[in-house]
Write an enzyme that holds these catalytic residues in place. Structure first.
Site, PDB file in Angstrom:
ATOM      1  CB  THR A  70      -0.965  -0.040   1.201  1.00  0.00           C
ATOM      2  OG1 THR A  70      -0.169  -0.246   2.332  1.00  0.00           O
ATOM      3  CG2 THR A  70      -2.034  -0.995   0.893  1.00  0.00           C
ATOM      4  CE  LYS A  91       0.552  -3.432   3.278  1.00  0.00           C
ATOM      5  NZ  LYS A  91       0.140  -2.397   3.931  1.00  0.00           N
ATOM      6  CB  THR A 149       2.220  -9.587  12.073  1.00  0.00           C
ATOM      7  OG1 THR A 149       3.156  -8.381  11.175  1.00  0.00           O
ATOM      8  CG2 THR A 149       1.938 -10.594  11.062  1.00  0.00           C
ATOM      9  CD  GLU A 187       1.697   4.771   6.554  1.00  0.00           C
ATOM     10  OE1 GLU A 187       0.878   4.549   5.660  1.00  0.00           O
ATOM     11  OE2 GLU A 187       1.309   5.224   7.583  1.00  0.00           O
ATOM     12  CG  ASN A 194      -0.485   8.128   8.274  1.00  0.00           C
ATOM     13  OD1 ASN A 194      -1.183   7.402   7.577  1.00  0.00           O
ATOM     14  ND2 ASN A 194       0.826   7.922   8.429  1.00  0.00           N
ATOM     15  CB  THR A 210      -8.436  13.740   0.906  1.00  0.00           C
ATOM     16  OG1 THR A 210      -7.191  14.089   1.520  1.00  0.00           O
ATOM     17  CG2 THR A 210      -9.411  13.638   1.812  1.00  0.00           C
TER      18      THR A 210
END
Lengths: 393, 393
Positions: free
Chosen positions: B147, B169, B180, B266, B388, B393
């Site tokens: 992702t 992932k 997990t 991230e 995040n 959007t």
């Protein structure tokens, strides 16, 4: 009872704040005190961090001794935390110096510090600063306790003939756990210290303990309440109508200061509130509410004005509470998003508009019982990262 | 045993990945599968989130039925989470469609999804995609499960005549709790499913469960291991030298994939590792280690290359473990900072240099016993907030 956003000193209390050279900016007070004319009944709650700072260890013992305090000395810029035996001796010296200046016993003096962890207090500067402190009706104390706070957090209210006033600091490392950041509340009402202690613990659970900025409980959390009885009304006894009134006043003040801390969270651009009902009991509701406002992903979505309600659902599911998806209802700023576990699809455009508000409110119903709870937090912004990446260097 | 950073399909396994129009970018595969020539012994661990996604509910039941799997179908871009009865029926259909295509029983097919919460799977696209899947030796599956991941996370190793390969992932909503994110591990070794399940639970505790990106446990966490026995060696029995070798191989692979997830958290710019020794037991050490790498304040300081070790101390003190400040030792990238609770003042210049490294390692000794544990996380960056705030959007 109406909350006023200022400090109004109750009868028999005075205060001061000044720049004692603990931080570089000469315009910023970094040392202050609160003094009562007489020994006040007192209560305190303190951090549950395994490494409580020296002033926490000392003040917790001091309050426990007699549930009485007459003065609180507090500095910012240096937490006197993880400073070993030297740090504890410095806190003791500080207590003695203030007591001597006021002509009172050291065990009537609370010592409190906030700021950098791991540096010894500059005692020469502290002594010079303490020597300059006056008994005034000023409000510099509310600035003196600030670190990365962007504004003073103060409140006052009147009840009967008594006044209650309070201040708080806290902007990062905020995730109180039985204790809280720094907060000092003064009242001229008369109440026994043990009763006050019990009430403070109860109200902390539903106010300061329900805010979170970043999930980190500081080593220096401290909340003190002083009641000096100078309003000259009769002592407030458990179970009386006056007790209920006092409890309501203290609750409103603590909740107001707690929300002000959340609203001024490091880098915050929005206040995030979670109201949970329908859980098995109040504790479960508070756990769910705090998990929502504590989720980095919910916080980042709030900052981005992203109606990503899936992250709220994910947070609810991580609260450690037994729940069923099919019983969940969720509204965001009054817009119903989930009803009985199903998406209210037609509301999604309204939701896009709702999340642009400065205040984001999640109303959750768990469909399991009568439990209720609230929690407050801030959004996660670029400025939070900036402040905390660059705090020390 | 040497880990190779690629997928090497063990005997009797094939795979595929393709773009099924689930996401906009046509260059990005979003659907894939893993297929074994024969039914494999299998084990799985799954999210403890109270709202497990439909594929988690279905696959957990499927694995439990017989500890056997022959195929795993997985998509990204849509988590099929909080999608109610319709979502569960879609997961069931998916399982049946794959089973039919392969000519096997549905309860040999694991279904797995990751992506946005709360949207129904586009079943027409899924069916078209599944119809196109081939049995190849390709590695697109590792991309199909991504992702916000910036890179594939794959690993392989050889032991005896057997091969083990795995992928993972996970980039945000990562704070595993018994289960997990997504990870699939395949081996051609032969081992009983129940024994594999027990081993998987044990190793998950010290690998995947010890990483955290943001403290949020996803609704879709799933880790599956398939052992198809096609290396034609004897079955691995508990207590044998071969079992120890298999355990070591699985541990190394799981740890490698877990660290790769943490490293690609991230927005991450640094890998943050905590090694804790000297606690009362291993669980306590893991709790301390995970608290350090999970602290937003530690993570932001790592990003800012700020040697603010006080935040590490604060995090250790919040781990819920009984500790004494005077027994703590801390080193950052080999530079001793705290020894027996006292600051090693002369090392602070070296510390300033050490924190500029791409990898930040905190070595903590608690001075209480023989417990050891590790944890891995990422730093907290502007990009984390950006990703995040803008994800949907």
């Amino acid at each position: 009872m109406e909350i006023l956003d200022k400090l109004i000193w109750p009868k028999g209390f005075s205060s001061d704040g000044l720049h004692a050279n603990l931080r570089h900016n000469p315009d910023k007070p970094d040392l202050g005190w609160i003094v009562s004319d007489v020994a006040a009944d007192a209560a305190g709650v303190f951090t549950l961090n395994q490494f409580p700072a020296a002033p926490v260890v000392l003040t917790q013992a001091t309050v426990k001794k007699s549930q009485k305090l007459q003065a609180v000395i507090v500095n910012s810029a240096n937490a006197n935390s993880f400073t070993g035996q030297q740090g504890y001796e410095n806190a003791l010296s500080e207590q003695e110096i203030v007591a001597k200046k006021l002509g009172i016993k050291p065990d009537l003096v609370a010592v409190s510090s906030t700021g950098i962890i791991g540096e010894q207090l500059p005692m020469a500067k502290m002594m010079t600063g303490i020597a300059q402190l006056q008994k005034s009706q000023g409000t510099q104390i509310a600035q003196a306790i600030m670190t990365t706070d962007t504004k003073e957090k103060v409140a006052a209210l009147q009840f009967g003939k008594a006044t209650m006033t309070g201040m708080a600091k806290g902007s990062g490392m905020i995730h109180p756990n039985m204790g809280t950041m720094l907060s000092f509340i003064c009242t001229d009402a008369s109440i026994d210290g043990q009763l006050l202690q019990k009430l403070l613990r109860e109200l902390t659970e539903i106010t300061f303990n329900q805010i979170t900025i970043d999930g980190d409980t500081s080593t220096n959390d401290m909340l003190l309440v002083l009641a000096n009885g100078q309003s000259q009304e009769a002592e407030i006894l458990a179970g009386s109508p006056e007790y209920d009134e006092f409890k309501e006043a203290l609750y409103l003040l603590m909740k107001d200061l707690a929300i002000k801390i959340a609203e001024d969270g490091e880098g915050a651009s929005k206040l995030v509130t979670a109201n949970v009902s329908g859980s098995g009991d109040n504790l479960q509701a508070r756990m769910i509410a705090k998990k929502i406002v504590g989720s980095n992903l919910v916080k980042a979505a709030a900052f981005g004005e992203d109606p990503n309600w899936g992250r709220v659902i994910d947070a609810i599911g991580n609260a450690g509470v037994d729940l069923q998806a099919g019983q969940i209802a969720l509204a965001i700023n009054q817009v119903p998003v989930i009803d009985q576990g199903e998406i209210v699809a037609e509301n999604l455009p309204a939701l896009e508009a709702a999340v642009k508000s400065k205040k984001i409110v999640f109303d959750v119903s768990a469909g399991r019982g009568l439990g209720k709870g609230q929690a407050w937090g801030s959004d996660l912004t670029y400025d939070y990262v900036k402040i905390n990446a660059m705090y020390r260097t």
